[in-house]
Design a protein around this motif. Structure first.
Motif, PDB file in Angstrom:
ATOM      1  N   ALA A 149       0.840  -1.205   0.000  1.00 33.75           N
ATOM      2  CA  ALA A 149       0.000   0.000   0.000  1.00 33.75           C
ATOM      3  C   ALA A 149       0.873   1.252   0.000  1.00 33.75           C
ATOM      4  O   ALA A 149       0.583   2.225  -0.689  1.00 33.75           O
ATOM      5  CB  ALA A 149      -0.941   0.004   1.204  1.00 33.75           C
ATOM      6  N   VAL A 150       1.966   1.210   0.770  1.00 35.56           N
ATOM      7  CA  VAL A 150       2.885   2.359   0.781  1.00 35.56           C
ATOM      8  C   VAL A 150       3.443   2.578  -0.626  1.00 35.56           C
ATOM      9  O   VAL A 150       3.482   3.703  -1.128  1.00 35.56           O
ATOM     10  CB  VAL A 150       4.036   2.153   1.784  1.00 35.56           C
ATOM     11  CG1 VAL A 150       5.064   3.260   1.656  1.00 35.56           C
ATOM     12  CG2 VAL A 150       3.496   2.120   3.204  1.00 35.56           C
ATOM     13  N   ASN A 151       3.865   1.499  -1.275  1.00 36.26           N
ATOM     14  CA  ASN A 151       4.392   1.623  -2.641  1.00 36.26           C
ATOM     15  C   ASN A 151       3.351   2.207  -3.568  1.00 36.26           C
ATOM     16  O   ASN A 151       3.624   3.070  -4.393  1.00 36.26           O
ATOM     17  CB  ASN A 151       4.801   0.252  -3.184  1.00 36.26           C
ATOM     18  CG  ASN A 151       6.103  -0.214  -2.593  1.00 36.26           C
ATOM     19  OD1 ASN A 151       6.844   0.585  -2.012  1.00 36.26           O
ATOM     20  ND2 ASN A 151       6.387  -1.483  -2.715  1.00 36.26           N
ATOM     21  N   ARG A 152       2.135   1.715  -3.414  1.00 32.04           N
ATOM     22  CA  ARG A 152       1.091   2.160  -4.320  1.00 32.04           C
ATOM     23  C   ARG A 152       0.775   3.643  -4.124  1.00 32.04           C
ATOM     24  O   ARG A 152       0.620   4.394  -5.071  1.00 32.04           O
ATOM     25  CB  ARG A 152      -0.161   1.321  -4.095  1.00 32.04           C
ATOM     26  CG  ARG A 152      -1.214   1.662  -5.086  1.00 32.04           C
ATOM     27  CD  ARG A 152      -2.389   0.727  -4.989  1.00 32.04           C
ATOM     28  NE  ARG A 152      -3.454   1.248  -5.813  1.00 32.04           N
ATOM     29  CZ  ARG A 152      -4.686   0.805  -5.787  1.00 32.04           C
ATOM     30  NH1 ARG A 152      -5.002  -0.178  -5.001  1.00 32.04           N
ATOM     31  NH2 ARG A 152      -5.599   1.339  -6.556  1.00 32.04           N
ATOM     32  N   ILE A 153       0.687   4.046  -2.861  1.00 35.11           N
ATOM     33  CA  ILE A 153       0.395   5.444  -2.547  1.00 35.11           C
ATOM     34  C   ILE A 153       1.559   6.315  -3.017  1.00 35.11           C
ATOM     35  O   ILE A 153       1.364   7.406  -3.551  1.00 35.11           O
ATOM     36  CB  ILE A 153       0.105   5.581  -1.041  1.00 35.11           C
ATOM     37  CG1 ILE A 153      -1.260   4.954  -0.759  1.00 35.11           C
ATOM     38  CG2 ILE A 153       0.140   7.039  -0.594  1.00 35.11           C
ATOM     39  CD1 ILE A 153      -1.531   4.632   0.691  1.00 35.11           C
ATOM     40  N   ASP A 154       2.778   5.796  -2.860  1.00 34.03           N
ATOM     41  CA  ASP A 154       3.954   6.510  -3.349  1.00 34.03           C
ATOM     42  C   ASP A 154       3.844   6.724  -4.865  1.00 34.03           C
ATOM     43  O   ASP A 154       4.034   7.830  -5.368  1.00 34.03           O
ATOM     44  CB  ASP A 154       5.190   5.675  -2.998  1.00 34.03           C
ATOM     45  CG  ASP A 154       6.484   6.428  -3.250  1.00 34.03           C
ATOM     46  OD1 ASP A 154       6.475   7.670  -3.135  1.00 34.03           O
ATOM     47  OD2 ASP A 154       7.497   5.788  -3.570  1.00 34.03           O
ATOM     48  N   HIS A 155       3.483   5.674  -5.580  1.00 35.86           N
ATOM     49  CA  HIS A 155       3.344   5.790  -7.044  1.00 35.86           C
ATOM     50  C   HIS A 155       2.229   6.764  -7.417  1.00 35.86           C
ATOM     51  O   HIS A 155       2.371   7.545  -8.348  1.00 35.86           O
ATOM     52  CB  HIS A 155       3.035   4.425  -7.658  1.00 35.86           C
ATOM     53  CG  HIS A 155       4.219   3.510  -7.682  1.00 35.86           C
ATOM     54  ND1 HIS A 155       4.189   2.255  -8.221  1.00 35.86           N
ATOM     55  CD2 HIS A 155       5.478   3.671  -7.211  1.00 35.86           C
ATOM     56  CE1 HIS A 155       5.372   1.685  -8.088  1.00 35.86           C
ATOM     57  NE2 HIS A 155       6.157   2.512  -7.469  1.00 35.86           N
ATOM     58  N   LEU A 156       1.114   6.687  -6.695  1.00 31.19           N
ATOM     59  CA  LEU A 156      -0.041   7.520  -7.062  1.00 31.19           C
ATOM     60  C   LEU A 156       0.211   9.000  -6.816  1.00 31.19           C
ATOM     61  O   LEU A 156      -0.470   9.841  -7.378  1.00 31.19           O
ATOM     62  CB  LEU A 156      -1.287   7.079  -6.291  1.00 31.19           C
ATOM     63  CG  LEU A 156      -1.990   5.851  -6.855  1.00 31.19           C
ATOM     64  CD1 LEU A 156      -3.090   5.401  -5.907  1.00 31.19           C
ATOM     65  CD2 LEU A 156      -2.567   6.128  -8.239  1.00 31.19           C
ATOM     66  N   THR A 157       1.177   9.316  -5.949  1.00 32.85           N
ATOM     67  CA  THR A 157       1.456  10.734  -5.718  1.00 32.85           C
ATOM     68  C   THR A 157       2.626  11.221  -6.579  1.00 32.85           C
ATOM     69  O   THR A 157       3.171  12.281  -6.335  1.00 32.85           O
ATOM     70  CB  THR A 157       1.732  11.014  -4.226  1.00 32.85           C
ATOM     71  OG1 THR A 157       2.726  10.102  -3.771  1.00 32.85           O
ATOM     72  CG2 THR A 157       0.483  10.834  -3.387  1.00 32.85           C
ATOM     73  N   ILE A 158       3.007  10.427  -7.556  1.00 32.37           N
ATOM     74  CA  ILE A 158       3.934  10.916  -8.574  1.00 32.37           C
ATOM     75  C   ILE A 158       3.126  11.791  -9.519  1.00 32.37           C
ATOM     76  O   ILE A 158       2.123  11.358 -10.085  1.00 32.37           O
ATOM     77  CB  ILE A 158       4.583   9.744  -9.338  1.00 32.37           C
ATOM     78  CG1 ILE A 158       5.541   9.008  -8.412  1.00 32.37           C
ATOM     79  CG2 ILE A 158       5.301  10.237 -10.585  1.00 32.37           C
ATOM     80  CD1 ILE A 158       6.083   7.731  -9.004  1.00 32.37           C
ATOM     81  N   GLY A 159       3.546  13.050  -9.658  1.00 33.09           N
ATOM     82  CA  GLY A 159       2.740  14.019 -10.395  1.00 33.09           C
ATOM     83  C   GLY A 159       2.582  13.690 -11.872  1.00 33.09           C
ATOM     84  O   GLY A 159       1.581  14.023 -12.493  1.00 33.09           O
ATOM     85  N   ARG A 170       3.690   7.393 -13.861  1.00 32.62           N
ATOM     86  CA  ARG A 170       2.790   6.438 -13.199  1.00 32.62           C
ATOM     87  C   ARG A 170       2.510   5.246 -14.110  1.00 32.62           C
ATOM     88  O   ARG A 170       2.479   4.098 -13.672  1.00 32.62           O
ATOM     89  CB  ARG A 170       1.460   7.112 -12.827  1.00 32.62           C
ATOM     90  CG  ARG A 170       1.586   8.131 -11.717  1.00 32.62           C
ATOM     91  CD  ARG A 170       0.252   8.379 -10.997  1.00 32.62           C
ATOM     92  NE  ARG A 170      -0.778   9.003 -11.806  1.00 32.62           N
ATOM     93  CZ  ARG A 170      -0.867  10.302 -12.054  1.00 32.62           C
ATOM     94  NH1 ARG A 170       0.055  11.126 -11.577  1.00 32.62           N
ATOM     95  NH2 ARG A 170      -1.852  10.792 -12.782  1.00 32.62           N
TER      96      ARG A 170
END
Lengths: 252, 252
Positions: free
Chosen positions: A139-149, A154
């Motif tokens: 989940a951390v990885n996913r949230i990290d990816h999703l907050t890539i502008g 992405r």
């Protein structure tokens, strides 16, 4: 029915080390449930009283939103579990809706049965904790990816995730292009334009849901990402938890 | 030191129902660690051999990225745990970096101690499973919010989350404006413009990190969201797990 279910459970990663008598108890408390394509198994926020093992067919796990769009988190197939890591919360509610994508047959095991067995076996509890710990890491990885502008970045990270998950440079999108665009928070036309751009420049090939990654380092370079690292992230994929970017939420 | 730690542990949600002799065992295996502002406690992807309880000061949990930006997932304070839900994975690595924001003093408890105690107590294992199940639910909410295309909607949902978490219409941003913008995947100037717009139209008031939500329904309406529901999402906040949108990842 019970023997089939025991065989199915013991081939799933979570239950495969469970003692035979515990597997039998789990199977005893189970019933089979059938649904036609389009029918719901459960809805988001309903009290969660059971988890499921897919016997036949495919189930979409999605979150409805106020605009009537559906955000598909995962499509699960025979052998996959649904909602078992959701069972331990109090109050216990389904975090996603589950809808039959095709005609489906599912084994339904009650929450009470699972909780009783978990209390009885420290080994099984530790196995569950390990699975859930890994899911939170995902989940951390996913949230990290999703907050890539940057939408292109992405997309590239997601293509790499799919390739690792499917253990091949040939990848199949488990959801439609429109659903994928929503998962990645990219406009559908941008997704399609970007895939075509990668194809024209020789970085990948394919169409619709089937693609081949021809140049992984080149994909990273073309969107300004450093080449993929070979270290920790791969160790996690070896734990066989399903899709990195979207797998954390499928509760299997 | 041990008595202080036992008192601190027994006031944390996760450990407060733990039997006194188990708390003593946990405390026996602990040491105190001090760090100056700017020093690291651990880095992302390092092998995770211990979890921490904050005694004094504040710790930033962040994920570094290739552009040298830091995405702050959470800032934790005295009484908070760090990385305890990460302890159960195999291989076990820290998913985030932890850096002292101020001078800090932490209790450090080894992973082995925690795992041994979990094996010994079914009650404690069930408590951990409940916490992790709820965290995964939060992760689904967070990922759902992050894939909302509209930056203003993401901001409003986050303001509401902060208000619920802090149990007040007066909210304090736990991170700087720049860090908040990165968490929400919004350009910093858009964040600031949007907050000023809400202020001008009488929906909120405040400055810097301190704001008051004057009209919650109006905030929703102004960005095209339906008014907030009072049902399941609030039940989850009552479980006191910290920030909804970003709390799933702080591993406390």
């Amino acid at each position: 029915m019970q023997n089939d279910l025991i065989a199915a459970l013991s081939s799933s990663r979570l239950f495969r080390e469970m003692a035979p008598e515990m597997l039998r108890t789990l199977a005893c408390g189970a019933v089979t449930v059938s649904a036609q394509a389009g029918e719901h198994i459960f809805h988001t926020d309903e009290p969660a009283t059971a988890f499921y093992l897919v016997k036949e067919g495919q189930v979409r796990l999605y979150r409805p939103n106020h605009e009537g769009n559906e955000k598909v988190f995962q499509v699960v197939s025979p052998g996959d579990l649904i909602a078992e890591t959701a069972m331990f919360a109090e109050p216990c509610r389904y975090p996603l809706s589950a809808q039959a994508e095709t005609a489906v047959c599912l084994y339904r095991v009650t929450r009470t049965t699972l909780l009783d067995l978990t209390r009885q076996s420290a080994d099984f509890a530790m196995q569950l904790l390990a699975t859930m710990s890994a899911r939170i890491y995902q989940a951390v990885n996913r949230i990290d990816h999703l907050t890539i502008g940057n939408a292109s970045q992405r997309l590239v990270l997601h293509l790499i995730d799919l390739s690792r998950e499917q253990r091949s440079r040939r990848i199949h999108f488990p959801v439609s292009g429109g659903a994928l665009a929503r998962q990645l928070n990219i406009a559908p036309e941008t997704l399609s334009r970007q895939l075509n751009h990668f194809k024209r420049t020789g970085l990948l090939d394919g169409r619709n849901r089937d693609w081949v990654l021809l140049d992984v380092d080149g994909l990273h370079r073309s969107v300004g990402l450093p080449p993929p690292s070979r270290k920790a992230s791969e160790a996690w994929h070896d734990t066989d938890l399903g899709s990195d970017l979207f797998g954390c939420c499928n509760f299997r």
